[in-house]
Write an enzyme that holds these catalytic residues in place. Structure first.
Site, PDB file in Angstrom:
ATOM      1  CG  ASP A   1      44.362 -43.294  51.096  1.00  9.55           C
ATOM      2  OD1 ASP A   1      45.028 -43.972  51.910  1.00  9.55           O
ATOM      3  OD2 ASP A   1      43.124 -43.403  50.983  1.00  9.55           O
TER       4      ASP A   1
ATOM      5  CE  LYS B   1      40.184 -45.125  52.511  1.00  9.52           C
ATOM      6  NZ  LYS B   1      41.301 -45.328  51.596  1.00  9.52           N
TER       7      LYS B   1
HETATM    8  P1  NAP Z   1      35.644 -47.918  44.824  1.00  6.97           P
HETATM    9  O1  NAP Z   1      35.347 -46.506  45.209  1.00  6.97           O
HETATM   10  O2  NAP Z   1      34.654 -48.986  45.089  1.00  6.97           O
HETATM   11  O3  NAP Z   1      35.999 -47.891  43.239  1.00  6.97           O
HETATM   12  C1  NAP Z   1      36.207 -49.076  42.544  1.00  6.97           C
HETATM   13  C2  NAP Z   1      36.770 -48.765  41.156  1.00  6.97           C
HETATM   14  O4  NAP Z   1      37.067 -50.025  40.528  1.00  6.97           O
HETATM   15  C3  NAP Z   1      35.824 -48.020  40.244  1.00  6.97           C
HETATM   16  O5  NAP Z   1      36.558 -47.182  39.386  1.00  6.97           O
HETATM   17  C4  NAP Z   1      35.170 -49.176  39.435  1.00  6.97           C
HETATM   18  O6  NAP Z   1      34.692 -48.789  38.168  1.00  6.97           O
HETATM   19  C5  NAP Z   1      36.368 -50.076  39.267  1.00  6.97           C
HETATM   20  N1  NAP Z   1      35.989 -51.473  38.990  1.00  6.97           N
HETATM   21  C6  NAP Z   1      35.423 -52.362  39.848  1.00  6.97           C
HETATM   22  N2  NAP Z   1      35.254 -53.549  39.216  1.00  6.97           N
HETATM   23  C7  NAP Z   1      35.721 -53.403  37.963  1.00  6.97           C
HETATM   24  C8  NAP Z   1      35.835 -54.273  36.843  1.00  6.97           C
HETATM   25  N3  NAP Z   1      35.426 -55.554  36.900  1.00  6.97           N
HETATM   26  N4  NAP Z   1      36.392 -53.795  35.690  1.00  6.97           N
HETATM   27  C9  NAP Z   1      36.828 -52.512  35.621  1.00  6.97           C
HETATM   28  N5  NAP Z   1      36.745 -51.645  36.648  1.00  6.97           N
HETATM   29  C10 NAP Z   1      36.196 -52.075  37.805  1.00  6.97           C
HETATM   30  O7  NAP Z   1      37.000 -48.433  45.524  1.00  6.97           O
HETATM   31  P2  NAP Z   1      38.226 -47.508  45.983  1.00  6.97           P
HETATM   32  O8  NAP Z   1      37.984 -46.966  47.352  1.00  6.97           O
HETATM   33  O9  NAP Z   1      38.513 -46.548  44.890  1.00  6.97           O
HETATM   34  O10 NAP Z   1      39.411 -48.569  46.140  1.00  6.97           O
HETATM   35  C11 NAP Z   1      40.025 -49.187  45.008  1.00  6.97           C
HETATM   36  C12 NAP Z   1      41.104 -50.126  45.496  1.00  6.97           C
HETATM   37  O11 NAP Z   1      42.213 -49.400  46.026  1.00  6.97           O
HETATM   38  C13 NAP Z   1      40.614 -51.043  46.625  1.00  6.97           C
HETATM   39  O12 NAP Z   1      40.900 -52.381  46.252  1.00  6.97           O
HETATM   40  C14 NAP Z   1      41.429 -50.647  47.829  1.00  6.97           C
HETATM   41  O13 NAP Z   1      41.768 -51.764  48.636  1.00  6.97           O
HETATM   42  C15 NAP Z   1      42.688 -50.046  47.201  1.00  6.97           C
HETATM   43  N6  NAP Z   1      43.335 -49.034  48.082  1.00  6.97           N
HETATM   44  C16 NAP Z   1      44.616 -49.312  48.516  1.00  6.97           C
HETATM   45  C17 NAP Z   1      45.272 -48.380  49.337  1.00  6.97           C
HETATM   46  C18 NAP Z   1      46.671 -48.668  49.821  1.00  6.97           C
HETATM   47  O14 NAP Z   1      47.102 -48.025  50.787  1.00  6.97           O
HETATM   48  N7  NAP Z   1      47.403 -49.556  49.178  1.00  6.97           N
HETATM   49  C19 NAP Z   1      44.629 -47.189  49.719  1.00  6.97           C
HETATM   50  C20 NAP Z   1      43.333 -46.943  49.229  1.00  6.97           C
HETATM   51  C21 NAP Z   1      42.701 -47.883  48.410  1.00  6.97           C
HETATM   52  P3  NAP Z   1      33.163 -48.200  37.980  1.00  6.97           P
HETATM   53  O15 NAP Z   1      33.236 -46.747  38.331  1.00  6.97           O
HETATM   54  O16 NAP Z   1      32.863 -48.456  36.563  1.00  6.97           O
HETATM   55  O17 NAP Z   1      32.293 -48.991  38.934  1.00  6.97           O
END
Ligand code: NAP
Length: 282
Positions: free
Chosen positions: A111, A75
């Site tokens: 989103d 993205k």
């Molecule tokens: P990302 O950029 O990789 O960010 C991941 C986030 O999760 C960061 O804030 C990270 O914290 C945190 N995290 C990961 N492991 C963790 C743990 N063990 N304990 C606490 N925090 C943890 O991912 P993203 O793009 O934001 O996506 C996040 C989720 O949203 C994904 O699973 C995605 O599938 C979902 N999503 C769903 C939709 C929908 O339409 N339903 C749309 C978009 C995204 P740190 O900063 O500390 O690493």
């Protein structure tokens, strides 16, 4: 009488690109929308190598596609590669919808509006004057903050494992409303009406380390991750006193509907598509 010699049929090839992408529901969702609207289109899930996004996109564009949805981990790369951006994509610094025009790649981010429509229209949640907690400060959190703040919550707290990322996001969005950023371990035992898990933890069956007492009476716990059984976060939230729980399937369908509108100028009905996906156990 109009001059039909100028008539150009709309290109009808679309795709979702990501890595991995085989699990994506977007092809099913866009085909369901197309059949509702009487359109015929091709919509594929195309996996690109993590270091091959730019070349992959060039090939897809040359292959006659009219647009693509972009998912993890591309993205931000899509945002950088766009020639023009919508205001919301500009703010989110992330793009999930690309349209290929003759001379330009146009980037948008649906989103945030997808989440907002799921919360307000499908789940009938009132964001205005509510206390909202967003857990996570990654790409997904970045995309939903502006629309959430625009809905007028009393306050919006961002809590993240890496506290500095939450603080940076809060500073970046300070102009849009009352927001602050904290590390997860510094999260005070404040009660919120809406708690949104925007981390990827549920994908691994895990839950961020969170204090008790986060949920006001009747509060909603919402997980951006969706699954055919309650996610780890939603199970935890239920036990921790959340009044309602919802996963991100509705957001997924609503963001797709906004992309469909951008590409085809038609607004499909989302509820039957959400129900069909839920009934098919995703
Ligand atoms: P990302 O950029 O990789 O960010 C991941 C986030 O999760 C960061 O804030 C990270 O914290 C945190 N995290 C990961 N492991 C963790 C743990 N063990 N304990 C606490 N925090 C943890 O991912 P993203 O793009 O934001 O996506 C996040 C989720 O949203 C994904 O699973 C995605 O599938 C979902 N999503 C769903 C939709 C929908 O339409 N339903 C749309 C978009 C995204 P740190 O900063 O500390 O690493």
């Amino acid at each position: 009488m109009s001059d039909l010699s100028d008539f150009q049929p709309r290109a009808s090839r679309f795709a979702v690109v990501g890595h991995p992408v085989a699990h994506s529901k977007s092809p099913q969702i866009h085909q369901a929308f197309a059949s509702q609207c009487g359109l015929t289109l091709e919509y594929q899930a195309l996996a690109l190598e993590p270091d091959g996004f730019e070349q992959g996109l060039r090939n897809i564009r040359a292959g006659g596609f009219a647009g693509v949805n972009v998912t993890v981990p591309f993205k931000q790369a899509a945002w950088r590669l766009s020639d023009r951006l919508s205001e919301r994509a500009c703010t989110a610094q992330a793009v999930n919808t690309l349209s290929f025009e003759d001379e330009a790649i146009v980037g948008d981010n649906t989103d945030g509006v997808g989440l907002l429509r799921d919360l307000e229209q499908n789940l009938t949640v009132t964001l205005a004057r509510s206390r909202v907690l967003v857990i996570g400060a990654g790409g997904a959190a970045q995309g939903i903050l502006q629309p959430l703040l625009t809905a007028g919550p009393a306050e919006l707290v961002i809590a993240n494992r890496t506290g500095v990322r939450a603080q940076e996001l809060a500073m970046a969005f300070a102009g849009a409303g009352d927001t602050s950023g904290v590390a997860l371990e510094d999260l005070a035992q404040t009660a919120f009406e809406i708690v949104i898990n925007a981390t990827s933890t549920s994908l691994a069956g895990e839950v961020p380390v969170l204090p008790q007492g986060l949920f006001a009476p009747g509060a909603l716990a919402y997980d951006l991750v969706y699954a055919n059984t309650p996610t780890a976060f939603l199970r935890w939230a239920h036990d921790a006193g959340a009044g309602h729980t919802a996963d991100g399937l509705g957001m997924l369908v609503e963001q797709a509907a906004e992309s469909f509108w951008i590409w085809h100028g038609q607004r499909p009905h989302t509820r039957p598509v959400i129900a069909a996906l839920r009934g098919a156990k995703l």
